[in-house]
Every structure is written in structure tokens, then in C-alpha cells.
Motif scaffolding. Structure first.
Motif, mmCIF file in Angstrom:
data_model
loop_
_atom_site.group_PDB
_atom_site.id
_atom_site.type_symbol
_atom_site.label_atom_id
_atom_site.label_comp_id
_atom_site.label_asym_id
_atom_site.label_seq_id
_atom_site.Cartn_x
_atom_site.Cartn_y
_atom_site.Cartn_z
ATOM 1 N N SER A 33 0.831 -1.207 0.000
ATOM 2 C CA SER A 33 0.000 0.000 0.000
ATOM 3 C C SER A 33 0.865 1.257 0.000
ATOM 4 O O SER A 33 0.593 2.216 -0.724
ATOM 5 C CB SER A 33 -0.918 -0.012 1.221
ATOM 6 N N PHE A 34 1.941 1.246 0.822
ATOM 7 C CA PHE A 34 2.841 2.400 0.885
ATOM 8 C C PHE A 34 3.511 2.658 -0.466
ATOM 9 O O PHE A 34 3.663 3.811 -0.897
ATOM 10 C CB PHE A 34 3.898 2.193 1.964
ATOM 11 N N MET A 92 6.429 2.798 -8.061
ATOM 12 C CA MET A 92 6.655 3.807 -7.031
ATOM 13 C C MET A 92 7.622 4.886 -7.506
ATOM 14 O O MET A 92 7.365 6.083 -7.366
ATOM 15 C CB MET A 92 7.177 3.138 -5.759
ATOM 16 N N ARG A 114 2.381 1.922 -3.416
ATOM 17 C CA ARG A 114 1.403 2.404 -4.401
ATOM 18 C C ARG A 114 1.070 3.886 -4.206
ATOM 19 O O ARG A 114 0.758 4.584 -5.165
ATOM 20 C CB ARG A 114 0.126 1.578 -4.325
ATOM 21 N N THR A 115 1.120 4.358 -2.973
ATOM 22 C CA THR A 115 0.705 5.740 -2.679
ATOM 23 C C THR A 115 1.871 6.695 -2.497
ATOM 24 O O THR A 115 1.652 7.904 -2.382
ATOM 25 C CB THR A 115 -0.162 5.763 -1.412
ATOM 26 N N CYS A 116 3.090 6.185 -2.466
ATOM 27 C CA CYS A 116 4.262 7.047 -2.245
ATOM 28 C C CYS A 116 4.464 7.999 -3.415
ATOM 29 O O CYS A 116 4.421 7.600 -4.577
ATOM 30 C CB CYS A 116 5.502 6.183 -2.039
ATOM 31 N N ARG A 117 4.701 9.271 -3.105
ATOM 32 C CA ARG A 117 4.935 10.273 -4.151
ATOM 33 C C ARG A 117 6.210 11.088 -3.907
ATOM 34 O O ARG A 117 6.458 12.059 -4.603
ATOM 35 C CB ARG A 117 3.742 11.239 -4.230
ATOM 36 N N ASN A 174 6.032 7.111 -10.079
ATOM 37 C CA ASN A 174 5.096 8.049 -9.457
ATOM 38 C C ASN A 174 5.822 9.197 -8.779
ATOM 39 O O ASN A 174 5.269 10.298 -8.634
ATOM 40 C CB ASN A 174 4.214 7.331 -8.434
#
Length: 371
Positions: free
Chosen positions: A51-52, A87, A54-57, A90
């Protein structure tokens, strides 16, 4: 006859009496529960890391996550080998994403992981980088697919050059994708962007099962290059092929009606708009008002305007400009006041048309009130 004494097996001797058997069973169950708990804990950790990723920017946080995966020996396991690439893309850390791909064993490299990076380059419009990445991917024995080709086309759409477009055309033809509607449409747009209408038309003709997007895109190419006759012809052919025009197709067709003798054709298109229940659409209606304004058909322009429930500032500008350019300055001033009453906020174009109408109609007092 003397009977022999029966042989005593271990459980007969009490070595595995009920108490010992129960204790062994409890110990076994406890061990299984501990293993289950450990497995569940690992599963939750993996889910959190996934999850981290996938959402890390932010690249800094991404590197910390990458270090955790390395520490736990998870870097090359599914799905983390692909999520690391995702990741880093992104985070716009394209070099790190490329490095993750390059460091993977060849058996773990696949086109799906590479496509993460191709899509990111497409979003950034990095055409040269996309070509370099493609060369590296091919050198590593990974075969491109439709997503790869589409991403490379999209990467070049913002700033295409002739050599790149030609190479992309060769690439799509090599994979047999030049007849695909989505691929062929983008490729035709690229030829249109570099001014090669003939090549764009050839690509369009080769597309199998053209959809409304393909037809509309080719119409727009002709409109942008001043060939309104071909745009209208395509609009008619599209309907012959039983392709129902959408709002963008109608806007494109209306915009193409810019010749003095095309008013009858414009009214036919307007009728088709009504048949498709798009007469109240703000964008389509605005295009129709502007078109009638060009022909100085002010009655048609006003009627179309009044059919729209909530005109925006662009629509108001269209009807004000149509009346001003058509010599109906008083009507232009009237619509300006109606615009203010309706609560719409004028912009620069509104004031240019309004002051022009005031000057033409000697409406100095009207202009002074606004100032």
C-alpha cells in the motif's frame, strides 16, 4: 497349552497415556498457532508495504521503503519487483525506476513492469527518453506490446518531429498495430501535428473498425489545416457508416462550416444536433451561435442562444459578438445588460464587444456607466 503373554506396545506400557498424548497435542496446536500468527503478521507487513509503495509520491520516502524491502529480502518477490518501478515513476524518479528494471534478473523482467515507466514518460511528454528506454528494453530481450507502442506515441504527441513520427509508424506497423483504432488515431494525429495531411489520411484509411474518436480526430486535423470541405465530408461519411456523432464531432463539424455558401449545410448539422438532443449542450450551442454569427444569421443565433438554460461567459460573448459583428449594436448592448442581470461575470472579450457596440451606436453614456 500355555498361552504366551501378549506383547506390550509402547502405549500399553503407558508411555503414551492419555495425559502425555494430550500434552503433545496441545504443544502441536500451539506450534501451529504460532506459525499461523507469524504467517499472518508477514502477510499484514507485505500488505502495508504494498500500500505504501502504491501511494508514495516522494523519492526520499520511496528509498526508505526500498531499503526495508532489501532488508527483508522482498525486493525480487512478487508484487514488489513491479511496485518498486511503479513507485519510482510516481515519484518522477525515472532513473531509479529504470535502474530497478535493469537490475532485475532477466527471468523476472517483463513488459508489464517496463510499461509502468513508459506510461510515466508519456505523461511527461518525454519522447527522446521513451525511445532510449525502448532500445534498452529490446536489448534485454523484452518484447513490446500495444501498451508500449501507445505510450511511446503519447510521449511524442506534445512535441512531435518528423523522424520520430516515422520511426513510430514503422514500429506500429512491425507489430501489426497500425490498423488498431486507438493506435492509428494517435499516429494520424502525430502526422497532422507535423503538417503531413497526406500521411495522416493514409493512416486513417488503414484503420479497421473506425470509432467516433477516429472520425472526429481526422475531422479536427482537416479543420486545423483549413480544409473544412474534407472535414464536412468525413462528418457525412461517418453517418453513412452508422457511426453516431458525439458532441465533439458536432462541434468540429459546426466549426468547419466557415464558407459563405455553407449556411444550408450548417442548418443540416444543426438539425442533426437537435435529433441527438444536444441543442441544450453549452459547448455545442456556443459553437452554433458563433457559426450563425459568422453568417450574420442573427435570428438563428438568438434562437439557438435562448434554447440554452445556463449560458456561460463564452456563450454570452458569442451572442454579443454575433450581434455586434452583424451590425445590431443595440441588440449587443441589450444582451450585455441581460448578462449582468443573469449574474454572469464579463471578461476581456465581453468588454471589447460591448465598447465596440457602444462606439458604433454612439452609446457613449452606456459605456460611461460601465466605466
Amino acid at each position: 497349552m500355555i498361552l504366551s503373554r501378549p506383547r506390550l506396545w509402547p502405549w500399553h506400557r503407558g508411555l503414551f497415556h492419555k495425559r502425555n498424548f494430550t500434552a503433545n497435542l496441545a504443544s502441536s496446536q500451539l506450534q501451529e498457532e504460532e506459525e499461523h500468527d507469524r504467517s499472518e503478521e508477514i502477510r499484514l507487513i507485505k500488505a502495508d508495504l504494498s500500500s505504501f509503495l502504491r501511494t508514495c509520491r516522494q523519492s526520499y520516502h520511496g528509498k526508505l521503503l526500498h531499503y526495508r524491502l532489501l532488508s527483508d529480502g522482498l525486493e525480487l518477490t512478487a508484487p514488489f519487483r513491479s511496485l518498486l518501478v511503479l513507485m519510482y515513476t510516481n515519484c518522477s524518479a525515472f532513473d531509479d525506476a529504470h535502474a530497478c528494471l535493469a537490475l532485475l534478473p532477466q527471468t523476472l523482467q517483463n513488459v508489464f513492469a517496463w510499461n509502468f515507466l513508459f506510461k510515466a514518460l508519456a505523461r511527461q511528454g518525454l519522447c527522446h527518453e521513451a525511445f532510449c528506454l525502448y532500445e534498452d528494453m529490446v536489448a534485454r530481450g523484452v518484447v513490446a506490446n500495444k501498451v508500449t507502442c501507445r505510450s511511446m506515441l503519447d510521449a511524442c504527441i506534445s512535441n512531435p518531429i518528423s523522424s520520430s513520427v516515422f520511426l513510430l509508424h514503422c514500429l506500429t506497423r512491425e507489430f501489426g498495430l497500425d490498423t488498431d483504432p486507438s493506435i492509428g488515431t494517435v499516429l494520424a494525429n502525430l502526422y497532422g501535428r507535423i503538417g503531413s495531411l497526406q500521411d495522416a489520411a493514409k493512416v486513417f484509411d488503414l484503420i479497421l473498425e473506425k470509432d467516433v474518436v477516429s472520425w472526429t480526430s481526422m475531422m479536427l486535423i482537416y479543420v486545423q489545416h483549413g480544409n473544412s470541405e474534407m472535414a464536412i465530408r468525413l462528418f457525412e461519411e461517418m453517418q453513412v457508416e452508422a457511426i453516431v456523432p458525439d458532441r465533439v464531432a458536432f462541434i468540429c463539424a459546426v466549426t468547419a462550416c466557415d464558407k459563405p455558401l455553407a449556411l444550408s449545410k450548417a442548418r443540416e448539422i444543426h438539425s442533426a444536433v437537435v435529433e441527438n438532443a444536444l441543442e441544450a449542450d453549452i459547448t455545442v450551442g456556443t459553437a452554433l451561435v458563433s457559426m450563425y454569427g459568422k453568417y450574420k444569421s442573427l435570428t438563428d443565433a438568438r434562437t439557438t442562444f435562448h434554447q440554452m438554460a445556463q449560458p456561460n461567459v463564452v456563450t454570452w460573448n458569442a451572442v454579443i459578438g454575433a450581434n455586434f459583428q452583424g451590425g445590431m449594436e443595440t441588440k449587443a448592448i441589450y444582451f450585455f445588460h441581460r448578462m449582468l442581470i443573469e449574474g454572469a461575470l464579463p471578461n476581456r472579450e465581453t468588454y471589447i464587444n460591448f465598447f465596440g457596440a457602444c462606439a458604433s451606436s454612439e452609446g457613449l453614456a452606456e459605456a460611461m456607466q460601465v466605466l
